[in-house]
Design a protein around this motif. Structure first.
Motif, PDB file in Angstrom:
ATOM      1  N   ASN A  69       1.666 -26.757   9.796  1.00 10.55           N
ATOM      2  CA  ASN A  69       2.333 -28.036   9.557  1.00 10.55           C
ATOM      3  C   ASN A  69       2.825 -28.654  10.862  1.00 10.55           C
ATOM      4  O   ASN A  69       2.754 -29.872  11.049  1.00 10.55           O
ATOM      5  N   GLU A  89       1.569 -32.304  12.493  1.00 13.90           N
ATOM      6  CA  GLU A  89       2.502 -33.355  12.900  1.00 13.90           C
ATOM      7  C   GLU A  89       2.223 -33.819  14.333  1.00 13.90           C
ATOM      8  O   GLU A  89       2.410 -34.990  14.664  1.00 13.90           O
ATOM      9  N   HIS A  91      -3.098 -34.167   4.132  1.00 14.04           N
ATOM     10  CA  HIS A  91      -2.015 -33.268   4.519  1.00 14.04           C
ATOM     11  C   HIS A  91      -0.645 -33.880   4.225  1.00 14.04           C
ATOM     12  O   HIS A  91       0.246 -33.199   3.700  1.00 14.04           O
ATOM     13  N   GLN A  92      -0.499 -35.138   4.535  1.00 14.18           N
ATOM     14  CA  GLN A  92       0.782 -35.803   4.303  1.00 14.18           C
ATOM     15  C   GLN A  92       1.080 -35.960   2.823  1.00 14.18           C
ATOM     16  O   GLN A  92       2.214 -35.762   2.379  1.00 14.18           O
ATOM     17  N   GLN A  93       0.055 -36.307   2.035  1.00 14.24           N
ATOM     18  CA  GLN A  93       0.278 -36.481   0.604  1.00 14.24           C
ATOM     19  C   GLN A  93       0.553 -35.159  -0.105  1.00 14.24           C
ATOM     20  O   GLN A  93       1.215 -35.129  -1.149  1.00 14.24           O
ATOM     21  N   ASN A 128       2.274 -32.871   1.393  1.00 14.29           N
ATOM     22  CA  ASN A 128       3.451 -32.340   2.084  1.00 14.29           C
ATOM     23  C   ASN A 128       3.113 -31.036   2.807  1.00 14.29           C
ATOM     24  O   ASN A 128       3.957 -30.136   2.938  1.00 14.29           O
ATOM     25  N   ASP A 184       2.604 -25.049   1.894  1.00 16.82           N
ATOM     26  CA  ASP A 184       3.879 -24.646   1.311  1.00 16.82           C
ATOM     27  C   ASP A 184       4.465 -23.507   2.149  1.00 16.82           C
ATOM     28  O   ASP A 184       3.933 -22.389   2.162  1.00 16.82           O
TER      29      ASP A 184
END
Length: 242
Positions: A74, A78, A160-162, A164, A167
């Motif tokens: 993640n 970003e 990826h953004q949708q 989140n 996990d």
């Protein structure tokens, strides 16, 4: 062919990260950046990776204070500047045409999320057998209950953004959860490609034990959902040097 942001997660991989960096520097498709996200390694992983800045001009090495597979992926996503994402583990090996062939298939099949099969070239027969069974499972489940090998997954920043991202509460099968959630909105398939995968996991755990672990994990996921409390006591980076 469009650009790619390659996110590589590492933890004490000084003996293997150089091999992957070398493979990436030899790719026939050159339009990509490499983001190494290191989980505060105790060895020279970051130094070895940084040594490839001349052969990989778009290389950055990011150090995290907190360790975690999903956190690393993640974090890399970003930092990525391109829409197309490729998540890799440090012990992956790639043929020079891997990126070019992968991007071509992704564009032809209009896939945003895709998995890649594990290759067993030059490995002992027992490893070929184990990888073959694992790949068969990947092929079959992609149509009904998608699973994947987190060591090599393609995605996009939009997906990826949708979702989140990965996990971060899941320790085992976070990669399978990612593609399963993605498949609910986007078509998920495996590319007709393989990547080299370090056999240390099979060497340490054994073909049947490792296969049983992942079979048990996915059966449990199917009936009871994702494992967010480390029910099977799986540790990131627990493999010893071979």
């Amino acid at each position: 062919m469009g650009p790619v942001s390659i996110v590589v997660i590492t933890l004490n991989e000084e003996k293997r990260i150089g091999r992957l960096m070398e493979d990436l520097s030899k790719q026939t498709h050159k339009d990509f950046e490499v983001i190494v996200v290191d989980s505060n390694s105790e060895d020279a992983t970051r130094e070895v990776a940084t040594a490839y800045e001349s052969s990989l001009p778009q290389l950055t090495v990011h150090k995290m204070e907190t360790r975690g597979v999903s956190l690393g992926r993640n974090t890399g996503a970003e930092l990525a500047k391109h829409e197309r994402l490729l998540f890799l583990d440090a012990d992956v090996q790639l043929e020079p045409t891997f990126l070019a062939n992968a991007i071509s298939q992704l564009e032809d099949k209009q896939l945003e999320v895709a998995g890649v099969y594990m290759g067993s070239k030059n490995l002992p027969l027992v490893h070929k057998f184990g990888y073959g069974l694992f790949n068969l499972g990947l092929f079959v489940t992609q149509f009904v209950f998608p699973t994947a090998v987190g060591a090599c997954i393609f995605s996009t920043k939009r997906v990826h953004q949708q979702l989140n991202g990965f996990d971060e509460e899941i320790v085992l099968c976070e990669d399978c959860d990612y593609v399963k959630r993605a498949s609910k909105t986007w078509r998920f398939r495996f590319l007709n490609l393989t990547f080299g995968f370090d056999p240390r996991r099979l060497d340490q755990d054994g073909v049947f034990k490792m296969g049983a672990t992942y079979l048990k994990a996915n059966v449990r996921r199917f009936f009871y959902g994702e494992m967010r409390n480390n029910e099977m006591d799986y540790k990131f980076g627990h493999y010893k040097e071979q």
